[in-house]
Scaffold this motif. Structure first.
Motif, PDB file in Angstrom:
ATOM      1  N   ASN A 222      58.582 -63.405  29.730  1.00  0.00           N
ATOM      2  CA  ASN A 222      59.915 -62.866  30.001  1.00  0.00           C
ATOM      3  C   ASN A 222      59.782 -61.369  30.283  1.00  0.00           C
ATOM      4  O   ASN A 222      60.159 -60.530  29.457  1.00  0.00           O
ATOM      5  N   PRO A 223      59.238 -61.032  31.434  1.00  0.00           N
ATOM      6  CA  PRO A 223      58.907 -59.638  31.723  1.00  0.00           C
ATOM      7  C   PRO A 223      60.127 -58.746  31.889  1.00  0.00           C
ATOM      8  O   PRO A 223      61.216 -59.204  32.269  1.00  0.00           O
ATOM      9  N   ILE A 224      59.910 -57.471  31.616  1.00  0.00           N
ATOM     10  CA  ILE A 224      60.958 -56.465  31.773  1.00  0.00           C
ATOM     11  C   ILE A 224      60.729 -55.643  33.036  1.00  0.00           C
ATOM     12  O   ILE A 224      61.669 -55.295  33.743  1.00  0.00           O
ATOM     13  N   TYR A 225      59.460 -55.326  33.317  1.00  0.00           N
ATOM     14  CA  TYR A 225      59.141 -54.398  34.400  1.00  0.00           C
ATOM     15  C   TYR A 225      58.803 -55.092  35.720  1.00  0.00           C
ATOM     16  O   TYR A 225      59.359 -54.745  36.764  1.00  0.00           O
ATOM     17  N   VAL A 226      57.872 -56.026  35.697  1.00  0.00           N
ATOM     18  CA  VAL A 226      57.429 -56.690  36.931  1.00  0.00           C
ATOM     19  C   VAL A 226      58.053 -58.077  36.979  1.00  0.00           C
ATOM     20  O   VAL A 226      57.661 -58.979  36.227  1.00  0.00           O
ATOM     21  N   LEU A 227      59.034 -58.229  37.871  1.00  0.00           N
ATOM     22  CA  LEU A 227      59.834 -59.444  37.890  1.00  0.00           C
ATOM     23  C   LEU A 227      59.498 -60.323  39.087  1.00  0.00           C
ATOM     24  O   LEU A 227      59.145 -59.827  40.169  1.00  0.00           O
TER      25      LEU A 227
END
Length: 238
Positions: A222-227
């Motif tokens: 569940n990434p925050i930066y690389v989507l």
């Protein structure tokens, strides 16, 4: 490319076990005023590389004592991010992809022309100079929440702790972060970061994205930066 765009007499390491090819490459790179150190087996190549001071390394895949892929992988694991050009007699897509995924920056399949080799080496050195160019006036430190990217020093930190990235991981992150919110296809990223103008290696982008997330994201699933933008590609959430 003019000599002024390259380091003063760039230092190159060549690890090639075929004596004739080794000598031919040395002669033609030295003709460009490069300082070339060469050896003929992987273990000696590793020892020389560890000593450092090289601007570029050229590694044959098939080497005695330690093959070029293992040598490349060992260097990257030890945080040696000197650009690497792989030479391979193999011509399958799988072999080329493996070389890129263990950390090589470019590859050249045998047989190759000396002019192409010289062009690849000069292009790689040009990229090195571009990546290390420092503008003392410009703001080259970007902050995105708890993530900081220092372009000049090629360093990334998360919550104050340095994140160790390979050269290609850093280039990929920086390229995405330069345009937050913009969606790039795998082909776009492949062309921009690796320089390959044809399809077929998009899964190399996927593997680098996965490694980036494993280093940057608290929860890579569940990434925050690389989507991921499903059906399109990737974007940086800045």
């Amino acid at each position: 490319m003019s000599q002024s765009n390259m380091p003063s007499q760039p230092r190159l390491l060549l690890v090639e076990d075929d004596k004739d090819i080794n000598q031919l490459i040395c002669l033609n790179l030295e003709a460009l005023d490069f300082n070339v150190t060469s050896c003929e087996n992987g273990r000696e190549g590793l020892a020389l590389a560890v000593e450092g001071g090289f601007d570029l390394m050229i590694l044959d895949v098939m080497l005695p004592e330690m093959d070029g892929l293992t040598l490349c992988k060992r260097l990257r694991q030890s945080k040696n991010f000197t650009p690497i050009l792989m030479l391979t007699a193999k011509n399958s897509e799988a072999d080329r992809v493996i070389g890129l995924e263990v950390g090589a920056d470019d590859y050249l399949s045998k047989p190759f022309s000396i002019l192409e080799l010289q062009a690849r080496v000069k292009a790689m050195l040009r990229r090195v100079q571009f990546n290390h160019y420092q503008d003392p006036v410009a703001n080259t430190v970007d902050t995105f929440g708890e993530l900081t990217i220092d372009r000049n020093k090629r360093r990334v930190s998360l919550r104050g702790d340095e994140v160790h990235l390979t050269a290609k991981e850093f280039d990929l992150l920086l390229y995405l972060a330069c345009s937050p919110g913009r969606v790039y296809s795998r082909g776009d990223l492949l062309d921009a970061v690796w320089g390959y103008k044809h399809s077929g290696y998009e899964h190399t982008v996927n593997s680098h994205i996965n490694r980036l997330r494993s280093k940057l994201e608290e929860d890579p699933a569940n990434p925050i930066y690389v989507l991921t933008v499903w059906g399109v590609g990737y974007k940086f959430n800045g």
